[in-house]
Design an enzyme around this catalytic site. Sequence first.
Site, PDB file in Angstrom:
ATOM      1  CB  THR A 132      -2.892  -4.115  -0.309  1.00 40.56           C
ATOM      2  OG1 THR A 132      -3.111  -3.547  -1.606  1.00 40.56           O
ATOM      3  CG2 THR A 132      -1.452  -3.907   0.102  1.00 40.56           C
ATOM      4  CG  ASP A 191      -3.550  -0.767  12.290  1.00 40.08           C
ATOM      5  OD1 ASP A 191      -2.432  -0.960  12.830  1.00 40.08           O
ATOM      6  OD2 ASP A 191      -3.815  -1.148  11.136  1.00 40.08           O
ATOM      7  CG  HIS A 193      -1.429   0.700   7.760  1.00 43.92           C
ATOM      8  ND1 HIS A 193      -1.677   1.635   6.783  1.00 43.92           N
ATOM      9  CD2 HIS A 193      -2.085  -0.426   7.355  1.00 43.92           C
ATOM     10  CE1 HIS A 193      -2.426   1.105   5.830  1.00 43.92           C
ATOM     11  NE2 HIS A 193      -2.688  -0.144   6.156  1.00 43.92           N
ATOM     12  CG  ASP A 211     -21.471  -1.991   3.100  1.00 41.13           C
ATOM     13  OD1 ASP A 211     -21.760  -1.356   2.072  1.00 41.13           O
ATOM     14  OD2 ASP A 211     -20.444  -2.689   3.204  1.00 41.13           O
ATOM     15  CB  SER A 229      -0.928   0.010   1.214  1.00 43.47           C
ATOM     16  OG  SER A 229      -0.208   0.343   2.383  1.00 43.47           O
ATOM     17  CD  GLU A 268      -1.011   4.925   7.845  1.00 46.18           C
ATOM     18  OE1 GLU A 268      -0.461   4.198   7.006  1.00 46.18           O
ATOM     19  OE2 GLU A 268      -2.047   4.610   8.430  1.00 46.18           O
ATOM     20  N   GLY A 272      -3.494  -5.770   9.526  1.00 46.26           N
ATOM     21  CA  GLY A 272      -3.570  -6.879   8.568  1.00 46.26           C
ATOM     22  C   GLY A 272      -2.316  -7.732   8.522  1.00 46.26           C
ATOM     23  CE1 TYR A 273       1.426  -4.967   6.842  1.00 45.94           C
ATOM     24  CE2 TYR A 273       3.416  -4.797   8.159  1.00 45.94           C
ATOM     25  CZ  TYR A 273       2.687  -4.445   7.047  1.00 45.94           C
ATOM     26  OH  TYR A 273       3.219  -3.561   6.136  1.00 45.94           O
ATOM     27  NE  ARG A 309      -5.553   2.276   2.705  1.00 43.43           N
ATOM     28  CZ  ARG A 309      -5.271   0.998   2.943  1.00 43.43           C
ATOM     29  NH1 ARG A 309      -5.358   0.523   4.178  1.00 43.43           N
ATOM     30  NH2 ARG A 309      -4.885   0.190   1.975  1.00 43.43           N
TER      31      ARG A 309
HETATM   32  N1  LIG Z   1      -5.143  -1.714   8.668  1.00 37.98           N
HETATM   33  C1  LIG Z   1      -4.826  -2.631   7.793  1.00 37.98           C
HETATM   34  O1  LIG Z   1      -3.783  -3.255   7.925  1.00 37.98           O
HETATM   35  C2  LIG Z   1      -5.746  -2.957   6.664  1.00 37.98           C
HETATM   36  C3  LIG Z   1      -6.624  -2.024   6.170  1.00 37.98           C
HETATM   37  N2  LIG Z   1      -7.484  -2.349   5.154  1.00 37.98           N
HETATM   38  C4  LIG Z   1      -8.405  -1.324   4.662  1.00 37.98           C
HETATM   39  O2  LIG Z   1      -9.723  -1.748   4.952  1.00 37.98           O
HETATM   40  C5  LIG Z   1     -10.548  -1.482   3.835  1.00 37.98           C
HETATM   41  C6  LIG Z   1     -11.714  -2.434   3.832  1.00 37.98           C
HETATM   42  O3  LIG Z   1     -11.244  -3.753   3.552  1.00 37.98           O
HETATM   43  P1  LIG Z   1     -12.270  -4.922   3.165  1.00 37.98           P
HETATM   44  O4  LIG Z   1     -13.288  -5.052   4.215  1.00 37.98           O
HETATM   45  O5  LIG Z   1     -11.493  -6.118   2.844  1.00 37.98           O
HETATM   46  O6  LIG Z   1     -12.884  -4.316   1.840  1.00 37.98           O
HETATM   47  P2  LIG Z   1     -14.214  -4.763   1.135  1.00 37.98           P
HETATM   48  O7  LIG Z   1     -14.197  -4.093  -0.189  1.00 37.98           O
HETATM   49  O8  LIG Z   1     -14.396  -6.226   1.209  1.00 37.98           O
HETATM   50  O9  LIG Z   1     -15.350  -4.088   2.053  1.00 37.98           O
HETATM   51  C7  LIG Z   1     -15.513  -2.713   2.210  1.00 37.98           C
HETATM   52  C8  LIG Z   1     -16.988  -2.436   2.404  1.00 37.98           C
HETATM   53  O10 LIG Z   1     -17.162  -1.048   2.676  1.00 37.98           O
HETATM   54  C9  LIG Z   1     -18.404  -0.675   2.086  1.00 37.98           C
HETATM   55  N3  LIG Z   1     -18.485   0.757   1.957  1.00 37.98           N
HETATM   56  C10 LIG Z   1     -17.948   1.554   1.006  1.00 37.98           C
HETATM   57  N4  LIG Z   1     -18.278   2.846   1.252  1.00 37.98           N
HETATM   58  C11 LIG Z   1     -19.010   2.848   2.392  1.00 37.98           C
HETATM   59  C12 LIG Z   1     -19.620   3.869   3.168  1.00 37.98           C
HETATM   60  N5  LIG Z   1     -19.568   5.167   2.817  1.00 37.98           N
HETATM   61  N6  LIG Z   1     -20.264   3.524   4.303  1.00 37.98           N
HETATM   62  C13 LIG Z   1     -20.356   2.222   4.680  1.00 37.98           C
HETATM   63  N7  LIG Z   1     -19.823   1.211   3.958  1.00 37.98           N
HETATM   64  C14 LIG Z   1     -19.148   1.522   2.847  1.00 37.98           C
HETATM   65  C15 LIG Z   1     -18.409  -1.420   0.753  1.00 37.98           C
HETATM   66  O11 LIG Z   1     -19.709  -1.525   0.223  1.00 37.98           O
HETATM   67  C16 LIG Z   1     -17.807  -2.746   1.134  1.00 37.98           C
HETATM   68  O12 LIG Z   1     -18.785  -3.708   1.422  1.00 37.98           O
HETATM   69  C17 LIG Z   1      -9.611  -1.635   2.630  1.00 37.98           C
HETATM   70  O13 LIG Z   1     -10.068  -0.897   1.526  1.00 37.98           O
HETATM   71  C18 LIG Z   1      -8.314  -1.107   3.159  1.00 37.98           C
HETATM   72  O14 LIG Z   1      -8.231   0.268   2.896  1.00 37.98           O
HETATM   73  C19 LIG Z   1      -7.520  -3.609   4.638  1.00 37.98           C
HETATM   74  C20 LIG Z   1      -6.654  -4.566   5.094  1.00 37.98           C
HETATM   75  C21 LIG Z   1      -5.655  -4.303   6.102  1.00 37.98           C
HETATM   76  O1  LIG Z   2      -4.342  -4.659   2.597  1.00 43.10           O
HETATM   77  C1  LIG Z   2      -4.425  -3.443   2.845  1.00 43.10           C
HETATM   78  O2  LIG Z   2      -5.221  -2.673   2.290  1.00 43.10           O
HETATM   79  C2  LIG Z   2      -3.538  -2.865   3.858  1.00 43.10           C
HETATM   80  O3  LIG Z   2      -3.828  -1.856   4.432  1.00 43.10           O
HETATM   81  C3  LIG Z   2      -2.271  -3.588   4.109  1.00 43.10           C
HETATM   82  O4  LIG Z   2      -2.408  -4.589   5.034  1.00 43.10           O
HETATM   83  C4  LIG Z   2      -1.232  -2.608   4.545  1.00 43.10           C
HETATM   84  O5  LIG Z   2       0.027  -3.188   4.462  1.00 43.10           O
HETATM   85  P1  LIG Z   2       1.149  -2.639   3.460  1.00 43.10           P
HETATM   86  O6  LIG Z   2       0.664  -2.938   2.097  1.00 43.10           O
HETATM   87  O7  LIG Z   2       1.286  -1.168   3.630  1.00 43.10           O
HETATM   88  O8  LIG Z   2       2.357  -3.409   3.841  1.00 43.10           O
END
Ligand SMILES: NC(=O)C1=CN([C@@H]2O[C@H](COP(=O)(O)OP(=O)(O)OC[C@H]3O[C@@H](n4cnc5c(N)ncnc54)[C@H](O)[C@@H]3O)[C@@H](O)[C@H]2O)C=CC1
Ligand SMILES: O=C(O)C(=O)[C@H](O)COP(=O)(O)O
Length: 376
Positions: A67, A233, A255, A147, A45, A238, A258-259, A209
Amino acid sequence: MKIVADENMPYVEALFADLGEVVMVDGRTLIQAQVKDADVLLVRSVTKVNKSLLDGCDRLSFVGSATIGMDHLDLDYLKRRGIFCTNAPGCNAVAVGEYAFNAMLELARRFHSPLKNKTVGIVGAGNTGTALQHCLQAYGVKTLLNDPLLEASGDEREFVSLEELIERCDVISLHVPLTRDGEHPTHYLFDQARLNTLAEGTWLLNCCRGEVIDNHALIQVKQVREDLKLVLDVWEGEPEPMAELVPLVEIATPHIAGYSLEGKARGTFMLYLALMAQLGREVDKSLSSLLPPLWSHQLSPLSVPDERALLSLVRLVYDLRDDDELFRQRFQNNKGFDLMRKNHKHRREFSALMLANAAGSDVDWLFELGFSGVGL
Ligand SMILES: NC(=O)C1=CN([C@@H]2O[C@H](COP(=O)(O)OP(=O)(O)OC[C@H]3O[C@@H](n4cnc5c(N)ncnc54)[C@H](O)[C@@H]3O)[C@@H](O)[C@H]2O)C=CC1
Ligand SMILES: O=C(O)C(=O)[C@H](O)COP(=O)(O)O
């Protein structure tokens, strides 16, 4: 074939070395000259994949991001260039769900306020939000979902408006992508006005985010609202979170929600599968052969662990307090945020811990939660 990959992506050598030359790079500081003669670019990311990075990289035909989030990819530009682009949806969803559940148990213990009795609101009910809901339901905690996109698409779960969720929930966890356009943009979804509507004593978690919450506004609100408890987180700006915000947060991490080792490995593996499909080649490697074995501790939790015992079990897999402590010590050091991420000791997911209890007993909900069981 030349494959340029982020050095924070595990198992790249094991999966891609057969295909050509693999060059590992620092994704945050990647520049055009390093991608110039690449055929394949594998990022995380922290790399902004856009015209300024890829202009003149004429050989490039595949960009993969290990990611879930895609906000760092200029998809229109990649499409115009005819470069195939993919990400890894859901790869680390379990890790994020378990992180948020873990953080809630920590707050419950710290403030002597059991999680079991709370209502948890999940904003964004996709992969990570659903993974969290799964943990909470396994433990018997009531959840509400918001959602609007899934609701409109016919998802049969029950949804509430964001306003209703804020009013009815004790805990709110954010799981939306960062978006600036469309009918439901999430940039500053929690701005000053919305933060002011949070009910007395709300716990607010952000694992998606940073910019989904206006962090300046959060500082102002939190300075006068001791009752709010925050778990962050992800941070606006960032790798340089606002220094005034960190002390106002109960659990602060760089952040890494997800690790998990499994989540990161799944991300790399999904890109491997996509590239093999793109090349029309046969898949000859498996994800399970990459991961270390389960921890086969023969633990038999007491028949029905209380919340304290559950937290001990969870801490055995991943003690979130370690990351929080390191973060506070290091986030202001030169490159501290990124170094913590780079050197993060991968945690395992609940499933790595094998419990000795037999299935079909009154601790089945621990297996539902994600722990492994002998013979399951
Ligand atoms: N902190 C971390 O390490 C990580 C952060 N992330 C972040 O989390 C986000 C979500 O991941 P997933 O759940 O896998 O994505 P996903 O795409 O499976 O689910 C996101 C959901 O949010 C909904 N959505 C979009 N706009 C919305 C709004 N205004 N209000 C309510 N719901 C809304 C969508 O309809 C969707 O169902 C990713 O896009 C990424 O930015 C993901 C993985 C790791
Ligand atoms: O999958 C995502 O979206 C994430 O936020 C990642 O877990 C963040 O990890 P990096 O890609 O920044 O290592």
